[in-house]
Design a protein around this motif. Structure first.
Motif, PDB file in Angstrom:
ATOM      1  N   LEU A  49       0.825  -1.207   0.000  1.00 27.99           N
ATOM      2  CA  LEU A  49       0.000   0.000   0.000  1.00 27.99           C
ATOM      3  C   LEU A  49       0.856   1.254   0.000  1.00 27.99           C
ATOM      4  O   LEU A  49       0.511   2.258  -0.648  1.00 27.99           O
ATOM      5  CB  LEU A  49      -0.934  -0.021   1.212  1.00 27.99           C
ATOM      6  CG  LEU A  49      -1.981  -1.151   1.219  1.00 27.99           C
ATOM      7  CD1 LEU A  49      -2.763  -1.149   2.515  1.00 27.99           C
ATOM      8  CD2 LEU A  49      -2.921  -1.015   0.020  1.00 27.99           C
ATOM      9  N   LEU A  50       1.970   1.225   0.717  1.00 25.58           N
ATOM     10  CA  LEU A  50       2.885   2.366   0.717  1.00 25.58           C
ATOM     11  C   LEU A  50       3.469   2.582  -0.673  1.00 25.58           C
ATOM     12  O   LEU A  50       3.568   3.725  -1.144  1.00 25.58           O
ATOM     13  CB  LEU A  50       4.000   2.138   1.736  1.00 25.58           C
ATOM     14  CG  LEU A  50       5.037   3.262   1.858  1.00 25.58           C
ATOM     15  CD1 LEU A  50       4.395   4.533   2.404  1.00 25.58           C
ATOM     16  CD2 LEU A  50       6.196   2.827   2.753  1.00 25.58           C
ATOM     17  N   LEU A  51       3.849   1.493  -1.339  1.00 28.71           N
ATOM     18  CA  LEU A  51       4.382   1.604  -2.700  1.00 28.71           C
ATOM     19  C   LEU A  51       3.341   2.196  -3.649  1.00 28.71           C
ATOM     20  O   LEU A  51       3.653   3.046  -4.494  1.00 28.71           O
ATOM     21  CB  LEU A  51       4.837   0.230  -3.198  1.00 28.71           C
ATOM     22  CG  LEU A  51       6.117  -0.321  -2.575  1.00 28.71           C
ATOM     23  CD1 LEU A  51       6.291  -1.799  -2.903  1.00 28.71           C
ATOM     24  CD2 LEU A  51       7.339   0.472  -3.044  1.00 28.71           C
ATOM     25  N   GLN A  52       2.102   1.763  -3.504  1.00 31.52           N
ATOM     26  CA  GLN A  52       1.034   2.283  -4.362  1.00 31.52           C
ATOM     27  C   GLN A  52       0.805   3.773  -4.118  1.00 31.52           C
ATOM     28  O   GLN A  52       0.648   4.555  -5.055  1.00 31.52           O
ATOM     29  CB  GLN A  52      -0.259   1.503  -4.111  1.00 31.52           C
ATOM     30  CG  GLN A  52      -0.220   0.064  -4.590  1.00 31.52           C
ATOM     31  CD  GLN A  52      -1.453  -0.727  -4.183  1.00 31.52           C
ATOM     32  OE1 GLN A  52      -2.300  -0.243  -3.416  1.00 31.52           O
ATOM     33  NE2 GLN A  52      -1.569  -1.950  -4.682  1.00 31.52           N
ATOM     34  N   GLN A  53       0.801   4.159  -2.839  1.00 29.52           N
ATOM     35  CA  GLN A  53       0.475   5.543  -2.487  1.00 29.52           C
ATOM     36  C   GLN A  53       1.618   6.519  -2.775  1.00 29.52           C
ATOM     37  O   GLN A  53       1.402   7.720  -2.844  1.00 29.52           O
ATOM     38  CB  GLN A  53       0.072   5.617  -1.006  1.00 29.52           C
ATOM     39  CG  GLN A  53      -1.248   4.922  -0.710  1.00 29.52           C
ATOM     40  CD  GLN A  53      -1.565   4.883   0.777  1.00 29.52           C
ATOM     41  OE1 GLN A  53      -1.263   5.807   1.518  1.00 29.52           O
ATOM     42  NE2 GLN A  53      -2.197   3.800   1.223  1.00 29.52           N
ATOM     43  N   THR A  54       2.832   6.006  -2.933  1.00 32.44           N
ATOM     44  CA  THR A  54       3.985   6.884  -3.216  1.00 32.44           C
ATOM     45  C   THR A  54       4.383   6.878  -4.687  1.00 32.44           C
ATOM     46  O   THR A  54       5.297   7.618  -5.080  1.00 32.44           O
ATOM     47  CB  THR A  54       5.203   6.460  -2.376  1.00 32.44           C
ATOM     48  OG1 THR A  54       5.436   5.055  -2.544  1.00 32.44           O
ATOM     49  CG2 THR A  54       4.976   6.762  -0.903  1.00 32.44           C
ATOM     50  N   GLU A  55       3.721   6.071  -5.476  1.00 31.08           N
ATOM     51  CA  GLU A  55       4.094   5.964  -6.892  1.00 31.08           C
ATOM     52  C   GLU A  55       3.956   7.317  -7.579  1.00 31.08           C
ATOM     53  O   GLU A  55       2.937   8.003  -7.448  1.00 31.08           O
ATOM     54  CB  GLU A  55       3.217   4.919  -7.582  1.00 31.08           C
ATOM     55  CG  GLU A  55       3.786   4.424  -8.893  1.00 31.08           C
ATOM     56  CD  GLU A  55       3.127   3.139  -9.386  1.00 31.08           C
ATOM     57  OE1 GLU A  55       3.729   2.454 -10.222  1.00 31.08           O
ATOM     58  OE2 GLU A  55       2.001   2.839  -8.926  1.00 31.08           O
ATOM     59  N   LYS A 106       8.376  -4.960  -8.632  1.00 30.16           N
ATOM     60  CA  LYS A 106       8.059  -4.342  -9.917  1.00 30.16           C
ATOM     61  C   LYS A 106       7.968  -2.814  -9.828  1.00 30.16           C
ATOM     62  O   LYS A 106       8.006  -2.121 -10.854  1.00 30.16           O
ATOM     63  CB  LYS A 106       6.747  -4.900 -10.469  1.00 30.16           C
ATOM     64  CG  LYS A 106       5.510  -4.512  -9.668  1.00 30.16           C
ATOM     65  CD  LYS A 106       4.250  -5.145 -10.247  1.00 30.16           C
ATOM     66  CE  LYS A 106       3.001  -4.706  -9.481  1.00 30.16           C
ATOM     67  NZ  LYS A 106       1.771  -5.345 -10.017  1.00 30.16           N
ATOM     68  N   TYR A 107       7.845  -2.286  -8.614  1.00 24.86           N
ATOM     69  CA  TYR A 107       7.745  -0.833  -8.456  1.00 24.86           C
ATOM     70  C   TYR A 107       9.135  -0.205  -8.615  1.00 24.86           C
ATOM     71  O   TYR A 107      10.070  -0.559  -7.890  1.00 24.86           O
ATOM     72  CB  TYR A 107       7.170  -0.481  -7.082  1.00 24.86           C
ATOM     73  CG  TYR A 107       5.707  -0.847  -6.930  1.00 24.86           C
ATOM     74  CD1 TYR A 107       4.703   0.063  -7.268  1.00 24.86           C
ATOM     75  CD2 TYR A 107       5.335  -2.099  -6.456  1.00 24.86           C
ATOM     76  CE1 TYR A 107       3.358  -0.272  -7.126  1.00 24.86           C
ATOM     77  CE2 TYR A 107       3.994  -2.444  -6.307  1.00 24.86           C
ATOM     78  CZ  TYR A 107       3.010  -1.525  -6.649  1.00 24.86           C
ATOM     79  OH  TYR A 107       1.679  -1.854  -6.511  1.00 24.86           O
ATOM     80  N   SER A 108       9.255   0.728  -9.532  1.00 31.07           N
ATOM     81  CA  SER A 108      10.568   1.296  -9.855  1.00 31.07           C
ATOM     82  C   SER A 108      11.149   2.120  -8.707  1.00 31.07           C
ATOM     83  O   SER A 108      12.364   2.284  -8.607  1.00 31.07           O
ATOM     84  CB  SER A 108      10.475   2.172 -11.109  1.00 31.07           C
ATOM     85  OG  SER A 108       9.561   3.247 -10.904  1.00 31.07           O
ATOM     86  N   HIS A 109      10.299   2.651  -7.834  1.00 31.22           N
ATOM     87  CA  HIS A 109      10.804   3.461  -6.722  1.00 31.22           C
ATOM     88  C   HIS A 109      11.064   2.628  -5.473  1.00 31.22           C
ATOM     89  O   HIS A 109      11.374   3.171  -4.414  1.00 31.22           O
ATOM     90  CB  HIS A 109       9.852   4.617  -6.415  1.00 31.22           C
ATOM     91  CG  HIS A 109       8.481   4.212  -5.958  1.00 31.22           C
ATOM     92  ND1 HIS A 109       7.654   3.395  -6.699  1.00 31.22           N
ATOM     93  CD2 HIS A 109       7.789   4.508  -4.826  1.00 31.22           C
ATOM     94  CE1 HIS A 109       6.515   3.220  -6.052  1.00 31.22           C
ATOM     95  NE2 HIS A 109       6.571   3.878  -4.914  1.00 31.22           N
ATOM     96  N   PHE A 110      10.941   1.314  -5.589  1.00 26.00           N
ATOM     97  CA  PHE A 110      11.330   0.393  -4.518  1.00 26.00           C
ATOM     98  C   PHE A 110      12.794   0.072  -4.765  1.00 26.00           C
ATOM     99  O   PHE A 110      13.128  -0.799  -5.561  1.00 26.00           O
ATOM    100  CB  PHE A 110      10.449  -0.852  -4.584  1.00 26.00           C
ATOM    101  CG  PHE A 110      10.637  -1.826  -3.448  1.00 26.00           C
ATOM    102  CD1 PHE A 110      11.210  -1.449  -2.248  1.00 26.00           C
ATOM    103  CD2 PHE A 110      10.210  -3.141  -3.573  1.00 26.00           C
ATOM    104  CE1 PHE A 110      11.360  -2.348  -1.208  1.00 26.00           C
ATOM    105  CE2 PHE A 110      10.350  -4.051  -2.546  1.00 26.00           C
ATOM    106  CZ  PHE A 110      10.928  -3.655  -1.352  1.00 26.00           C
ATOM    107  N   VAL A 111      13.698   0.809  -4.088  1.00 25.52           N
ATOM    108  CA  VAL A 111      15.088   0.846  -4.543  1.00 25.52           C
ATOM    109  C   VAL A 111      16.040  -0.051  -3.767  1.00 25.52           C
ATOM    110  O   VAL A 111      17.178  -0.258  -4.205  1.00 25.52           O
ATOM    111  CB  VAL A 111      15.633   2.293  -4.528  1.00 25.52           C
ATOM    112  CG1 VAL A 111      14.871   3.160  -5.509  1.00 25.52           C
ATOM    113  CG2 VAL A 111      15.598   2.889  -3.126  1.00 25.52           C
TER     114      VAL A 111
END
Length: 551
Positions: free
Chosen positions: A255-261, A284-289
């Motif tokens: 949910l954090l990844l979705q809300q910060t995308e 798969k989230y590009s900002h999950f670094v």
């Protein structure tokens, strides 16, 4: 107060003034009272279930009450008061369920005494005083250290297993058998079970049901996020705004990844969240670094240095320093007085704090560590592993996992890992891996010598891998060239240990110190049945596990 549920307990015997974990005597009393209250729930829920009646809300309150009292979860007296009152409400629901079931069956209900009769006081101060009258010391005085210790071993095993059950429930996975066991065992404790053989059986049964719980959570995690795959995880910062997420709950991370995308914020894992980097639907989230920092006990230094917002999910929180208290947030069951708690999964306050913070000023040269070696990934190359064993390229496996802690002596695990011969493979899980997971171990014929199986609950993966190897070599797990070097800190590690004992696994080395609630008498029983032993020195333990004592 008196508490000895974690490995770092004061003087190795028990915290009596304040918890080494950071809880004060008021918080300790409220936690004791919450356990008393949930025993009352179980007295009715167990009997109702025997008559064919159960309630999902009663089940959920049961696991939440147990989980709330795990070490480093809830330090907030006001939230603990709310949990106690919610648990008493659930008891009344379970009572009504039981009475209706009796009516439907045409039988007379039992008169139930003990925790089922508990009436909570009207004020927080009075609740604290009630909690002081239900602690461990009273049972130690009346039953003796052996029986009280076995009761606590069972309680702590259930606390750890309840954490896993709660994680699974959050993802929509439940198993009525697991809830039935919790109610059965809590009911036995409420009724004062004091026979050694009965308590030992209940503890091993706890291990059996914890295995079911870990399997359920594995299905929940992989069903939603895919099976972890071997993944190099960045452990150096990337320029930009940042949020650090710690704990265990994968849904919070998603949910954090979705809300910060698309908001220019990079997300980093910390502690037991590290394995999340290997799940396909999360990576798969590009900002999950990547990952920042190490195990939970280093958080004060690491959170202070982190130039962004911090989100704590589930357990592992320590008292925040004032320097970052305004940018740390909690959610789920974890809580600390004065820290903003997010109860609705709306992480906008975390996002705002991250945007207001400096963020990382530059990108540091990339360094990585490998994760993602859960059972699906390892078993996919099982033929190569088996061939390497048969050819003699792999001589031995070491399972080095569990919980890390701050108490001196844990450098043993770093030194042990470094001393493991080059023809041996290390399986690891839990935050204990931070003692050595950034070291270079190389590989054996393309098979990494360090295989990170995941979080502490991913002991299920290690068990599946060991079982598959035993099947391939047509032997028992205890006959494999496999040694278990287990580090424990809190109650989830206790639950995993009970699972290993339920499976009949022998020769476990447990450390860095033995649980204070395991008395010499009980330890003798465990030594006799399972040859469990405390870790000693790296040299002696390595020689023993490799069979070199008489070489």
């Amino acid at each position: 107060m008196f508490c000895y549920q974690c490995e770092q307990t004061a003087k190795g015997t028990g915290c009596t003034v304040a918890g080494v974990c950071g809880k004060d005597d008021n918080t300790a009393a409220l936690q004791d009272l919450l356990i008393e209250a949930v025993k009352g729930v179980a007295q009715y829920a167990h009997r109702a279930r025997e008559l064919g009646a159960a309630d999902p809300q009663v089940n959920l309150v049961t696991v939440e009450a147990l989980f709330t009292t795990v070490t480093n979860v809830n330090f907030d007296p006001e939230r603990l008061e709310a949990e106690i009152r919610k648990t008493v409400d659930a008891r009344e629901k379970a009572k009504a369920l039981y009475l209706k079931a009796c009516t439907d069956k045409g039988i007379d209900p039992e008169t139930i005494t003990g925790p089922a009769e508990f009436i909570p006081a009207n004020t927080l101060v009075e609740l604290i005083e009630q909690g002081r009258n239900v602690g461990i010391e009273l049972r130690k005085a009346s039953l003796g250290d052996d029986i009280a210790g076995l009761q606590e071993l069972l309680t702590y095993g259930m606390k750890g297993s309840a954490a896993y059950a709660d994680h699974a429930h959050i993802l929509g996975y439940d198993n009525e058998e697991i809830y039935a066991y919790f109610h059965k065992a809590l009911n036995a404790l409420a009724e004062g079970v004091s026979e050694v053989d009965t308590l030992l059986a209940l503890n091993l049964e706890c291990g059996e049901f914890n295995l079911k719980t870990m399997e359920l959570l594995d299905k929940a995690n992989t069903g939603k996020y895919g099976h972890p795959v071997p993944t190099p995880v960045r452990i150096t910062p990337v320029e930009g705004k940042a949020i650090l997420i710690s704990g265990h709950d994968l849904l919070d991370l998603e949910l954090l990844l979705q809300q910060t995308e698309g908001k220019g914020i990079n997300i980093y894992t910390h502690g037991e969240m590290l394995p999340a980097n290997g799940y396909p639907e999360l990576k798969k989230y590009s900002h999950f670094v990547g990952n920042y920092g190490g195990a939970w006990q280093d958080q004060k230094k690491e959170f202070d240095a982190f130039p962004g917002a911090i989100l704590m999910t589930t357990n592992c929180i320590q008292k925040p320093k004032e320097t970052y208290k305004d940018r740390i947030f909690t959610c789920g069951l974890v809580a600390w007085p004065g820290v903003i708690h997010i109860s609705d999964h709306n992480f906008q306050p975390v996002i705002d704090a991250a945007l207001a913070a400096d963020g990382f000023s530059e990108t540091v040269e990339e360094k990585t560590i490998l994760v993602g070696f859960a059972h699906n990934a390892v078993l996919a190359v099982a033929d190569k592993v088996i061939e390497a064993v048969k050819s003699g390229d792999i001589k031995h496996f070491f399972l080095m996992g569990g919980c890390d802690g701050a108490k001196p002596g844990r450098n043993y695990y770093t030194e042990f890992a470094q001393a493991v011969p080059d023809d041996c493979v290390i399986l690891t899980l839990g935050c204990a891996k931070y003692r050595f997971n950034k070291l270079e171990f190389g590989d054996i014929g393309g098979i990494p010598r360090l295989l990170d199986c995941g979080q502490c609950n991913d002991a299920f993966s290690a068990i599946k891998i060991a079982s598959a190897l035993a099947e391939a070599f047509e032997c028992e797990v205890n006959d494999l060239p496999l040694s278990m070097i287990i580090s424990w800190y809190e109650q989830k590690a206790v639950a995993v240990l009970l699972t290993l004992l339920h499976l009949g696994v022998k020769n476990i080395k447990l450390g860095p110190s033995l649980p204070a609630f395991i008395t010499p008498t009980v330890l003798n029983v465990l030594v006799e049945k399972f040859n469990i032993a405390p870790s000693t020195t790296v040299e002696a333990d390595l020689k023993e596990t490799l069979g070199l004592v008489n070489a």
